[in-house]
Design a protein around this motif. Structure first.
Motif, PDB file in Angstrom:
ATOM      1  N   THR A  20      34.162  42.691  34.341  1.00 43.90           N
ATOM      2  CA  THR A  20      33.043  41.667  33.604  1.00 43.90           C
ATOM      3  C   THR A  20      33.745  40.590  34.903  1.00 43.90           C
ATOM      4  OG1 THR A  20      33.413  40.059  32.091  1.00 43.90           O
ATOM      5  CG2 THR A  20      32.369  42.410  31.777  1.00 43.90           C
ATOM      6  N   ALA A  21      32.340  39.793  34.833  1.00 37.95           N
ATOM      7  CA  ALA A  21      32.482  38.049  35.776  1.00 37.95           C
ATOM      8  C   ALA A  21      31.415  37.270  34.754  1.00 37.95           C
ATOM      9  CB  ALA A  21      32.522  38.121  37.038  1.00 37.95           C
ATOM     10  N   THR A  22      31.640  36.063  35.555  1.00 39.63           N
ATOM     11  CA  THR A  22      30.695  35.565  34.845  1.00 39.63           C
ATOM     12  C   THR A  22      29.422  35.569  35.221  1.00 39.63           C
ATOM     13  OG1 THR A  22      32.362  33.648  35.029  1.00 39.63           O
ATOM     14  CG2 THR A  22      30.074  32.559  34.884  1.00 39.63           C
ATOM     15  N   ASN A  23      29.146  36.158  35.647  1.00 38.76           N
ATOM     16  CA  ASN A  23      27.832  36.392  35.696  1.00 38.76           C
ATOM     17  C   ASN A  23      27.995  37.573  36.267  1.00 38.76           C
ATOM     18  OD1 ASN A  23      28.710  36.452  38.791  1.00 38.76           O
ATOM     19  ND2 ASN A  23      27.176  36.270  39.906  1.00 38.76           N
ATOM     20  N   VAL A  24      28.225  39.144  35.249  1.00 32.17           N
ATOM     21  CA  VAL A  24      29.002  40.097  35.741  1.00 32.17           C
ATOM     22  C   VAL A  24      28.514  40.841  34.259  1.00 32.17           C
ATOM     23  CG1 VAL A  24      29.619  42.550  36.588  1.00 32.17           C
ATOM     24  CG2 VAL A  24      30.014  40.252  37.977  1.00 32.17           C
ATOM     25  N   PHE A  25      27.413  41.236  34.211  1.00 31.56           N
ATOM     26  CA  PHE A  25      27.350  42.281  32.748  1.00 31.56           C
ATOM     27  C   PHE A  25      28.009  43.891  32.773  1.00 31.56           C
ATOM     28  CE2 PHE A  25      24.598  39.592  31.776  1.00 31.56           C
ATOM     29  CZ  PHE A  25      24.277  39.087  29.890  1.00 31.56           C
ATOM     30  N   ALA A  26      29.320  43.872  31.810  1.00 27.70           N
ATOM     31  CA  ALA A  26      29.196  45.906  32.208  1.00 27.70           C
ATOM     32  C   ALA A  26      28.460  45.831  30.882  1.00 27.70           C
ATOM     33  CB  ALA A  26      31.427  45.722  32.618  1.00 27.70           C
ATOM     34  N   TYR A  27      28.123  47.802  31.115  1.00 28.15           N
ATOM     35  CA  TYR A  27      27.944  48.178  29.696  1.00 28.15           C
ATOM     36  C   TYR A  27      28.913  49.759  29.649  1.00 28.15           C
ATOM     37  CZ  TYR A  27      25.280  49.617  33.386  1.00 28.15           C
ATOM     38  OH  TYR A  27      23.968  50.166  35.254  1.00 28.15           O
ATOM     39  N   ASP A  28      28.625  50.108  28.675  1.00 33.08           N
ATOM     40  CA  ASP A  28      29.750  51.119  28.645  1.00 33.08           C
ATOM     41  C   ASP A  28      28.986  51.754  26.874  1.00 33.08           C
ATOM     42  OD1 ASP A  28      31.594  52.751  27.672  1.00 33.08           O
ATOM     43  OD2 ASP A  28      32.825  51.465  26.148  1.00 33.08           O
ATOM     44  N   PRO A  29      28.458  52.944  27.076  1.00 34.38           N
ATOM     45  CA  PRO A  29      27.690  54.294  25.526  1.00 34.38           C
ATOM     46  C   PRO A  29      29.287  54.929  25.173  1.00 34.38           C
ATOM     47  CG  PRO A  29      27.043  53.940  28.570  1.00 34.38           C
ATOM     48  CD  PRO A  29      27.894  53.820  28.782  1.00 34.38           C
ATOM     49  N   GLU A  30      29.298  54.759  24.546  1.00 34.83           N
ATOM     50  CA  GLU A  30      30.158  55.155  23.581  1.00 34.83           C
ATOM     51  C   GLU A  30      29.650  56.739  23.366  1.00 34.83           C
ATOM     52  OE1 GLU A  30      32.422  54.047  22.555  1.00 34.83           O
ATOM     53  OE2 GLU A  30      32.570  52.281  23.403  1.00 34.83           O
ATOM     54  N   ALA A  31      29.810  57.856  24.428  1.00 35.85           N
ATOM     55  CA  ALA A  31      29.539  58.498  24.467  1.00 35.85           C
ATOM     56  C   ALA A  31      30.212  59.991  23.587  1.00 35.85           C
ATOM     57  CB  ALA A  31      29.230  59.469  25.680  1.00 35.85           C
ATOM     58  N   GLN A  32      31.763  59.699  23.639  1.00 34.84           N
ATOM     59  CA  GLN A  32      32.385  60.263  22.113  1.00 34.84           C
ATOM     60  C   GLN A  32      31.479  60.596  21.107  1.00 34.84           C
ATOM     61  OE1 GLN A  32      33.553  56.882  23.689  1.00 34.84           O
ATOM     62  NE2 GLN A  32      34.514  56.501  21.767  1.00 34.84           N
ATOM     63  N   GLY A  86      29.799  38.163  31.695  1.00 30.21           N
ATOM     64  CA  GLY A  86      31.536  37.866  31.078  1.00 30.21           C
ATOM     65  C   GLY A  86      31.013  39.304  29.595  1.00 30.21           C
ATOM     66  N   GLU A  87      30.631  39.922  29.357  1.00 33.44           N
ATOM     67  CA  GLU A  87      30.592  40.060  27.819  1.00 33.44           C
ATOM     68  C   GLU A  87      29.715  42.037  28.437  1.00 33.44           C
ATOM     69  OE1 GLU A  87      26.924  39.319  25.748  1.00 33.44           O
ATOM     70  OE2 GLU A  87      27.522  41.063  24.890  1.00 33.44           O
ATOM     71  N   VAL A  88      30.843  42.868  27.941  1.00 38.22           N
ATOM     72  CA  VAL A  88      30.511  44.324  27.630  1.00 38.22           C
ATOM     73  C   VAL A  88      29.779  45.115  26.833  1.00 38.22           C
ATOM     74  CG1 VAL A  88      31.794  46.267  27.732  1.00 38.22           C
ATOM     75  CG2 VAL A  88      33.460  44.402  28.602  1.00 38.22           C
ATOM     76  N   ILE A  89      28.473  45.300  26.933  1.00 36.15           N
ATOM     77  CA  ILE A  89      27.303  45.400  26.457  1.00 36.15           C
ATOM     78  C   ILE A  89      27.665  46.933  26.731  1.00 36.15           C
ATOM     79  CG2 ILE A  89      24.603  45.795  26.438  1.00 36.15           C
ATOM     80  CD1 ILE A  89      24.463  43.544  28.443  1.00 36.15           C
ATOM     81  N   SER A  90      27.678  47.532  24.859  1.00 34.12           N
ATOM     82  CA  SER A  90      28.462  48.454  23.885  1.00 34.12           C
ATOM     83  C   SER A  90      27.080  49.445  23.547  1.00 34.12           C
ATOM     84  CB  SER A  90      29.189  48.117  22.884  1.00 34.12           C
ATOM     85  OG  SER A  90      29.196  49.995  22.028  1.00 34.12           O
ATOM     86  N   LEU A  91      26.641  50.485  24.202  1.00 32.49           N
ATOM     87  CA  LEU A  91      26.034  51.504  23.407  1.00 32.49           C
ATOM     88  C   LEU A  91      26.519  52.451  22.430  1.00 32.49           C
ATOM     89  CD1 LEU A  91      24.678  51.032  26.770  1.00 32.49           C
ATOM     90  CD2 LEU A  91      23.163  52.810  26.140  1.00 32.49           C
ATOM     91  N   SER A  92      26.060  52.661  21.475  1.00 35.19           N
ATOM     92  CA  SER A  92      26.421  52.983  20.475  1.00 35.19           C
ATOM     93  C   SER A  92      25.505  53.594  18.921  1.00 35.19           C
ATOM     94  CB  SER A  92      27.732  52.225  19.377  1.00 35.19           C
ATOM     95  OG  SER A  92      27.296  51.115  18.571  1.00 35.19           O
ATOM     96  N   LEU A  93      26.042  54.673  18.107  1.00 36.78           N
ATOM     97  CA  LEU A  93      24.958  55.237  17.531  1.00 36.78           C
ATOM     98  C   LEU A  93      24.530  53.638  16.535  1.00 36.78           C
ATOM     99  CD1 LEU A  93      26.087  58.756  16.938  1.00 36.78           C
ATOM    100  CD2 LEU A  93      23.907  58.577  18.287  1.00 36.78           C
ATOM    101  N   SER A  94      25.985  53.340  16.255  1.00 36.72           N
ATOM    102  CA  SER A  94      25.664  52.637  15.005  1.00 36.72           C
ATOM    103  C   SER A  94      25.358  50.965  15.333  1.00 36.72           C
ATOM    104  CB  SER A  94      28.039  51.660  14.948  1.00 36.72           C
ATOM    105  OG  SER A  94      28.695  52.607  14.724  1.00 36.72           O
ATOM    106  N   ASN A  95      25.215  50.515  17.044  1.00 36.99           N
ATOM    107  CA  ASN A  95      24.278  49.893  17.119  1.00 36.99           C
ATOM    108  C   ASN A  95      22.986  50.247  17.706  1.00 36.99           C
ATOM    109  OD1 ASN A  95      24.282  49.959  20.052  1.00 36.99           O
ATOM    110  ND2 ASN A  95      26.126  48.948  20.317  1.00 36.99           N
TER     111      ASN A  95
END
Length: 338
Positions: A134-146, A288-297
């Motif tokens: 990430t960076a100050t103006n960059v979000f990353a997103y990450d599906p918990e596909a496993q 500045g944040e990794v946005i998680s996608l999961s069954l939990s959230n």
């Protein structure tokens, strides 16, 4: 001192106090909110917006977010079929120059161009994934596909009659490789003797090669198959030609592609991710944040094909599904990743 001079000094002092209080209010409340009349979102896709997979999932998520926020409040512009990061980089910069507020480049292959362009446009929000940087103006997103893949592996192990299952993967990266790790561990948790065939097309969008690989796995005895990315549509075509062979999907609900063969899908809820990015943009947080996608959230859901659930999923298997899902959500089952 004359009365007029005292009054003048009093007014100057009062103005200084008001000015200082104003500064305190501006800087003491944290991030400054970004107020725009209409938010302009640009979306760059590696394939078409109707690919029934990765790209379509995000496209529908952006459009659903626009509906929720109001079409008069959000403008959306989409660029399709940009698998090449170099060409995508030019599109990303073009959108930034045109004043778009949020630019989503939907693929892990876009990391370098996103990071490069983001440095030149500090007031624009960029997002991409599957990714972690990430960076100050960059979000990353990450599906918990496993996690969903682990559950599918459990179900596949209970449903296979040939004791052979298959994975048709795209590229050994991102959520695709995590998905495959989860599926294999789910199978192994039920019956380690089950054979798992695994092959990769080397491309996210090579549907022809995916169909060939799926056909080869079916001929080798696999009766339950799975896979990810746009190329999976080709593998599903091969599965749909063989009675008694089934598929577990990822990215979106793909059951309409093969209603007699797709048992369930792991669907990413991209609308929630887009709304989260827009909300943070309005609050002045541009990245500045990794946005998680999961069954939990709740940003990932398992969608069963009702036609096959009623015929294949026995009460015993459904009970096992619910127990496994709960263990994934509460963390008592954790898929090991490389």
């Amino acid at each position: 001192m004359r009365r007029e001079e005292k009054t003048r000094r009093f007014l100057i002092s009062l103005l200084v106090v008001v000015f200082v209080l104003g500064l305190t209010a501006s800087y003491g409340c944290g991030k400054k909110e970004t107020k725009v009349e209409k938010i302009k979102i640009a979306l760059i896709l590696p394939s078409t917006k109707d690919d029934m997979s990765w790209s379509q999932g995000m496209y529908e998520g952006v459009m659903d977010a626009q509906k929720e926020l109001g079409v008069d409040n959000v403008e959306v512009n989409v660029t399709e079929q940009m698998p090449d990061p170099v060409n995508a980089g030019a599109a990303i910069r073009d959108y930034a120059n045109k004043g778009f507020n949020i630019i989503i480049a939907h693929g892990s292959q876009y990391q370098n161009p996103v990071m490069e362009v983001a440095k030149d446009f500090p007031n624009v929000t960029f997002a991409y994934g599957t990714a972690f940087q990430t960076a100050t103006n960059v979000f990353a997103y990450d599906p918990e596909a496993q996690d969903g893949a682990y559950i599918f592996g459990v179900l596949a192990a209970k449903l296979t009659k040939t004791k052979t299952v298959g994975i048709v993967g795209p590229v050994k990266t991102g959520d695709a490789i995590k998905y495959n790790y989860g599926f294999k561990q789910g199978v192994d948790s039920i019956d380690p003797s089950i054979k798992v065939l695994e092959s990769y097309t080397g491309s996210f969008g090579d549907t022809i090669k995916a169909k060939e690989m799926a056909t080869a796995q079916i001929e080798a005895g696999a009766d339950i198959l799975t896979g990810t990315a746009q190329q999976s549509v080709g593998a599903i075509q091969a599965v749909a030609e063989k009675p008694g062979v089934y598929w577990f999907s990822n990215d979106v609900d793909q059951s309409s592609l093969a209603p007699d063969h797709i048992i369930a899908s792991q669907a990413y809820k991209w609308k929630d991710v887009v709304l989260y990015i827009v909300d943070n943009y309005k609050k002045g947080k541009l990245g500045g944040e990794v946005i998680s996608l999961s069954l939990s959230n709740g940003r990932i859901e398992i969608v069963f094909n009702p036609k096959l659930k009623s015929t294949l999923i026995t009460p015993e298997i459904e009970k096992l599904f619910n127990e496994t899902l709960e263990k994934i959500k509460n963390g008592s089952i954790k898929v090991k990743l490389p």
